[in-house]
Scaffold this motif. Structure first.
Motif, short mmCIF file in Angstrom:
data_model
loop_
_atom_site.label_atom_id
_atom_site.label_comp_id
_atom_site.label_asym_id
_atom_site.label_seq_id
_atom_site.Cartn_x
_atom_site.Cartn_y
_atom_site.Cartn_z
N THR A 118 27.70 38.69 36.34
CA THR A 118 28.28 37.54 37.05
C THR A 118 29.62 37.16 36.45
OG1 THR A 118 26.11 36.66 37.66
CG2 THR A 118 27.95 35.11 37.66
N HIS A 119 29.67 37.07 35.12
CA HIS A 119 30.92 36.71 34.44
C HIS A 119 32.01 37.74 34.73
CE1 HIS A 119 32.84 35.15 30.43
NE2 HIS A 119 33.74 35.36 31.38
N ARG A 120 31.68 39.00 34.61
CA ARG A 120 32.69 40.05 34.78
C ARG A 120 33.18 40.14 36.22
NH1 ARG A 120 30.49 45.24 33.32
NH2 ARG A 120 28.40 44.37 33.24
N VAL A 121 32.27 39.98 37.18
CA VAL A 121 32.67 40.00 38.59
C VAL A 121 33.60 38.84 38.90
CG1 VAL A 121 31.83 39.67 40.96
CG2 VAL A 121 30.70 41.31 39.46
N LEU A 122 33.21 37.63 38.50
CA LEU A 122 34.04 36.46 38.76
C LEU A 122 35.38 36.55 38.03
CD1 LEU A 122 31.36 33.62 38.60
CD2 LEU A 122 32.63 34.37 40.62
N GLU A 123 35.37 37.11 36.83
CA GLU A 123 36.60 37.27 36.06
C GLU A 123 37.57 38.20 36.80
OE1 GLU A 123 37.01 37.53 31.46
OE2 GLU A 123 36.52 39.54 32.20
N SER A 124 37.06 39.30 37.29
CA SER A 124 37.90 40.25 38.01
C SER A 124 38.43 39.63 39.31
CB SER A 124 37.10 41.52 38.32
OG SER A 124 37.88 42.43 39.06
N LEU A 125 37.54 38.99 40.07
CA LEU A 125 37.95 38.40 41.34
C LEU A 125 38.95 37.27 41.14
CD1 LEU A 125 34.53 38.21 43.25
CD2 LEU A 125 36.32 39.96 43.44
N ASN A 126 38.81 36.53 40.05
CA ASN A 126 39.70 35.39 39.79
C ASN A 126 41.15 35.83 39.69
OD1 ASN A 126 40.11 32.51 38.94
ND2 ASN A 126 40.84 33.51 37.09
N PHE A 127 41.39 37.06 39.23
CA PHE A 127 42.76 37.53 39.05
C PHE A 127 43.19 38.49 40.16
CE2 PHE A 127 41.34 36.21 34.86
CZ PHE A 127 42.39 35.37 34.47
#
Length: 315
Positions: free
Chosen positions: A11-20
């Motif tokens: 969840t953290h890694r997916v949101l991190e990638s999408l955020n940028f």
């Protein structure tokens, strides 16, 4: 002894990638900020654990299954035939605990962390029984942030505040225990049961066409960079790495975001922003992944893992 290091959740890694790579909706942006805050709190707890864990076995970020239920454990500490289970909360500000419920200073009710950890204890006990172990479990909710205040009528033995963490861990580590083979076997079995591919159902919905293409810097997440013959250089923070490593990292990000997509040379060429030749990308894919021929297309998947011994023995 740390047997499992902490890693960011899917969840953290997916949101991190999408955020940028896209403009996240406000709700998803808040989720990402909570993930970042939670990660910072867990890393602070790890800092304390690194100073006092010599006498036991530590496993971080365990995702386990019991029947059809998935549950997550922030930190597990096996010592002296006991298991300490830690739920780390990075709350800030003032909270009130009354009638078995948690409230913010403005009156909003939040999920009671005691119920969260009770749930984890119940499922963990069942997993231990299934594996043939009967170790007692000591659950602790760790409020890691020194700027957190909890107002309550009665103290709770399962609450551990920031100022109490070093003393608590020191008391455990100062006892001279030997790591038994039974404890080591259990720790390895739990590590083996860890579900590293678990994807929760509440991940955001997104399409490949929505996302910015290119290789994100692993430090500042900028897409701006220049290249020499061998090296990738972020123009924002000056991070430097070998181009092959940068491409390999970007391939893993693609697989994280699109686990069901066929991974082809052309797809990764587009994903990396068309900055590197298809031949260069093809060589990297062939080296790291298993190739498959389907009609007129070659695609790549994970190589079959080699067999290794399941458990180590104490020398």
């Amino acid at each position: 002894m740390i047997l499992k290091e902490r890693t960011k959740s899917i969840t953290h890694r997916v949101l991190e990638s999408l955020n940028f790579r896209m403009n996240l909706p406000v709700e998803e942006q808040l989720k990402y900020e909570n993930q970042v805050k939670g990660w910072a709190g867990e890393k602070q707890f790890d800092f304390y654990m690194s100073q006092f864990h010599q006498s036991g076995l530590v496993l971080n970020d365990l995702v386990l299954n019991y029947r059809d239920t998935v549950f997550q454990i922030d930190s597990l500490f096996i010592v002296n035939d006991s298991i300490y289970l830690y739920e780390v909360k990075n709350y800030t500000g003032s909270y009130f605990y009354k009638e078995d419920s948690f409230f913010t200073e403005s009156g909003y009710q939040i999920l009671n962390p005691l119920r969260q950890i009770d749930r984890s204890v119940t499922y963990l006990q069942n997993v231990l029984l299934r594996l043939g172990y009967r170790f007692p479990i000591h659950p602790m909710v760790v409020f890691i942030n020194p700027e957190f205040t909890l107002y309550s009528i009665l103290p709770n033995k399962h609450f551990l505040f920031s100022s109490q963490v070093p003393k608590h861990l020191s008391a455990l580590s100062n006892q001279n225990f030997l790591i038994k083979q039974e404890q080591l076997d259990l720790a390895h079995k739990l590590k083996e049961l860890h579900n590293e591919d678990y994807r929760p159902d509440n991940l955001p919905i997104y399409q490949l066409g929505q996302l910015k293409k290119g290789i994100l810097c692993p430090i500042c997440f900028s897409l701006s960079h220049t290249d020499t013959r061998q090296n990738y250089l972020c123009t924002a923070c000056k991070h430097k790495e070998i181009i092959t490593t940068a491409i390999e990292r970007s391939i893993k990000e693609f697989k994280l975001l699109f686990p069901d997509n066929l991974m082809t040379t052309s797809q990764i060429y587009e994903w990396c922003g068309k900055n590197y030749s298809k031949e260069r990308i093809r060589i990297i894919l062939k080296k790291n992944y298993q190739s498959h021929l389907s009609r007129h297309m070659t695609y790549y998947s994970e190589k079959s893992p080699s067999k290794v011994p399941l458990f180590d023995k104490i020398p």
